[in-house]
Design an enzyme around this catalytic site. Structure first.
Site, PDB file in Angstrom:
ATOM      1  N   HIS A   1       0.199   4.368 -10.754  1.00 48.01           N
ATOM      2  CA  HIS A   1       0.457   5.361 -11.809  1.00 48.01           C
ATOM      3  C   HIS A   1      -0.709   5.372 -12.800  1.00 48.01           C
ATOM      4  O   HIS A   1      -0.572   4.895 -13.930  1.00 48.01           O
ATOM      5  CB  HIS A   1       1.753   5.000 -12.550  1.00 48.01           C
ATOM      6  CG  HIS A   1       3.000   5.040 -11.717  1.00 48.01           C
ATOM      7  ND1 HIS A   1       4.228   4.591 -12.177  1.00 48.01           N
ATOM      8  CD2 HIS A   1       3.221   5.487 -10.455  1.00 48.01           C
ATOM      9  CE1 HIS A   1       5.152   4.756 -11.236  1.00 48.01           C
ATOM     10  NE2 HIS A   1       4.565   5.287 -10.170  1.00 48.01           N
TER      11      HIS A   1
ATOM     12  N   HIS B   1       3.364  12.064 -11.714  1.00 44.42           N
ATOM     13  CA  HIS B   1       3.877  10.787 -11.235  1.00 44.42           C
ATOM     14  C   HIS B   1       2.755   9.776 -10.965  1.00 44.42           C
ATOM     15  O   HIS B   1       2.711   8.724 -11.590  1.00 44.42           O
ATOM     16  CB  HIS B   1       4.727  11.020  -9.978  1.00 44.42           C
ATOM     17  CG  HIS B   1       5.349   9.781  -9.427  1.00 44.42           C
ATOM     18  ND1 HIS B   1       6.586   9.745  -8.856  1.00 44.42           N
ATOM     19  CD2 HIS B   1       4.890   8.496  -9.344  1.00 44.42           C
ATOM     20  CE1 HIS B   1       6.886   8.523  -8.465  1.00 44.42           C
ATOM     21  NE2 HIS B   1       5.863   7.741  -8.747  1.00 44.42           N
TER      22      HIS B   1
ATOM     23  N   GLU C   1     -20.948   9.961  -7.001  1.00 49.76           N
ATOM     24  CA  GLU C   1     -20.433   9.106  -5.929  1.00 49.76           C
ATOM     25  C   GLU C   1     -19.139   9.654  -5.319  1.00 49.76           C
ATOM     26  O   GLU C   1     -18.784   9.301  -4.193  1.00 49.76           O
ATOM     27  CB  GLU C   1     -20.193   7.672  -6.423  1.00 49.76           C
ATOM     28  CG  GLU C   1     -19.046   7.557  -7.403  1.00 49.76           C
ATOM     29  CD  GLU C   1     -18.632   6.113  -7.712  1.00 49.76           C
ATOM     30  OE1 GLU C   1     -18.177   5.892  -8.840  1.00 49.76           O
ATOM     31  OE2 GLU C   1     -18.760   5.236  -6.858  1.00 49.76           O
TER      32      GLU C   1
ATOM     33  N   GLU D   1       9.582   3.499  -1.930  1.00 51.30           N
ATOM     34  CA  GLU D   1       8.648   4.449  -1.306  1.00 51.30           C
ATOM     35  C   GLU D   1       8.289   4.036   0.118  1.00 51.30           C
ATOM     36  O   GLU D   1       7.286   4.501   0.673  1.00 51.30           O
ATOM     37  CB  GLU D   1       7.369   4.601  -2.155  1.00 51.30           C
ATOM     38  CG  GLU D   1       7.583   4.986  -3.602  1.00 51.30           C
ATOM     39  CD  GLU D   1       8.210   6.368  -3.828  1.00 51.30           C
ATOM     40  OE1 GLU D   1       8.471   7.072  -2.839  1.00 51.30           O
ATOM     41  OE2 GLU D   1       8.463   6.710  -4.998  1.00 51.30           O
TER      42      GLU D   1
ATOM     43  N   HIS E   1      -0.006   2.906  -3.804  1.00 57.65           N
ATOM     44  CA  HIS E   1       0.529   3.886  -4.758  1.00 57.65           C
ATOM     45  C   HIS E   1       0.513   3.279  -6.152  1.00 57.65           C
ATOM     46  O   HIS E   1       0.958   2.139  -6.339  1.00 57.65           O
ATOM     47  CB  HIS E   1       1.967   4.259  -4.370  1.00 57.65           C
ATOM     48  CG  HIS E   1       2.706   5.027  -5.420  1.00 57.65           C
ATOM     49  ND1 HIS E   1       2.273   6.234  -5.909  1.00 57.65           N
ATOM     50  CD2 HIS E   1       3.850   4.759  -6.096  1.00 57.65           C
ATOM     51  CE1 HIS E   1       3.118   6.676  -6.831  1.00 57.65           C
ATOM     52  NE2 HIS E   1       4.079   5.791  -6.968  1.00 57.65           N
TER      53      HIS E   1
HETATM   54  P1  13P Z   1       9.520   0.655  -6.366  1.00 58.12           P
HETATM   55  O1  13P Z   1       9.738  -0.381  -7.430  1.00 58.12           O
HETATM   56  O2  13P Z   1      10.791   0.922  -5.570  1.00 58.12           O
HETATM   57  O3  13P Z   1       8.348   0.286  -5.474  1.00 58.12           O
HETATM   58  O4  13P Z   1       9.196   2.035  -7.065  1.00 58.12           O
HETATM   59  C1  13P Z   1       8.106   2.151  -7.956  1.00 58.12           C
HETATM   60  C2  13P Z   1       7.484   3.510  -7.927  1.00 58.12           C
HETATM   61  O5  13P Z   1       6.366   3.661  -8.353  1.00 58.12           O
HETATM   62  C3  13P Z   1       8.244   4.646  -7.343  1.00 58.12           C
HETATM   63  O6  13P Z   1       7.418   5.748  -7.142  1.00 58.12           O
HETATM   64 ZN    ZN Z   2       5.616   5.720  -8.409  1.00 53.02          ZN
END
Ligand code: 13P
Ligand code: ZN
Length: 282
Positions: free
Chosen positions: A141, A210, A169, A116, A139
């Site tokens: 999940h 995602h 908040e 990313e 980023h």
């Molecule tokens: P990477 O291991 O390449 O950082 O990818 C993980 C991910 O969350 C892709 O969206």
């Molecule tokens: Zn991801």
């Protein structure tokens, strides 16, 4: 100074560990980047290597030319960053066109920066333009936020409003609200462009089915922002598990009442009059 003795590297590694223990980083899920300050990179210069191969970023970030970034490695597990940082993260330099990068430290057993990287660098570029103090893009999940992308419309104003209503908040922490990127193939320029369009104005972007991106001026603020959104998303998942309607909630004028005392300007686009009391309907 050695890289791993620097405060920025310690803060970076701690954030990876904290994210892992939140359950936001299954396997190699998620990635983190930090735009290193001039004085910080100068302090670790002795450990940097300038003979590595230059490789394409996959997009162009001219406003970041010549800058250095600490980033997680592609396919590396956040869980392992604490155990062996030098094998799982790296420092890269962006060239003077903003199109290529060179690994100058880390990934000692091989590897490349996160897949990313285009999203991270394009986000860091637009964020730098709106506030030069923004240095962190994260980023992950997180389960509750992802779950909501299956039941709420993929509309940033609706997502923001429903999540804001879950905790007072929220509008104080992210008054500009959240943007939503529809499902797209991860890891390329196209999703990076879509995400950076949101980050021109907002600190949070949700990737449908995602995960989530957040930016901030330091590790604590960025992690805290992610944590705040995901906590409110968890409350919303609980509420929606009980009912599709709320008995009472925080109303638009109540949000507006926060502006003065907290010195914010909540995004009026998200304070639409609801025509239905059904959660997620405008
Ligand atoms: P990477 O291991 O390449 O950082 O990818 C993980 C991910 O969350 C892709 O969206
Ligand atoms: Zn991801």
């Amino acid at each position: 100074m050695r890289v791993l003795d620097s405060e920025f590297a310690k803060g970076f590694c701690r954030m990876c560990v904290d994210g892992f223990y939140q359950g936001w980083h299954e396997r190699n899920g998620g990635n983190l980047s930090y735009r290193i300050k001039d004085e910080e990179i100068a302090s670790v210069k002795e450990e940097l290597k300038e003979d590595g191969e230059w490789k394409e970023i996959g997009t162009s970030v001219p406003a970041l030319a010549g800058e250095y970034f600490m980033v997680t490695g592609s396919g590396k597990y956040f869980r392992n960053v604490e155990i062996d940082p030098a094998a799982n993260i790296c420092i890269i330099k962006v060239d003077d066109k903003g199109e290529n990068y060179q690994i100058q430290w880390g990934l000692v057993n091989g590897g490349r920066p996160t897949s990313e990287l285009p999203s991270h660098l394009m986000n860091l570029e637009v964020c730098k333009k709106r506030n030069p103090e923004i240095r962190v893009v994260y980023h992950c999940h997180p389960a509750n936020t992802i779950a909501l992308t299956f039941v709420l419309p993929l509309d940033g104003d609706v997502f923001t409003r429903e999540i804001w209503e879950m905790a007072t908040e929220c509008p104080v922490v992210f008054p500009d609200g959240i943007g939503v990127v529809p499902w797209m193939v991860p890891g390329g320029r196209e999703i990076a462009v879509a995400t950076s369009e949101i980050m021109k104005k907002q600190d949070v972007a949700i990737w449908a089915h995602h995960g989530m991106f957040a930016c901030g001026t330091d590790f604590d603020i960025t992690f805290g922002l992610m944590h705040t959104v995901e906590k409110a998303a968890e409350v919303l998942v609980k509420v929606m598990s009980m009912t599709d309607r709320k008995r009472q909630t925080i109303e638009p004028d109540m949000f507006r009442a926060l502006n003065g005392p907290f010195g914010i300007k909540v995004n009026e686009n998200c304070l639409y009059e609801k025509k239905s009391d059904k959660i997620g309907e405008k």
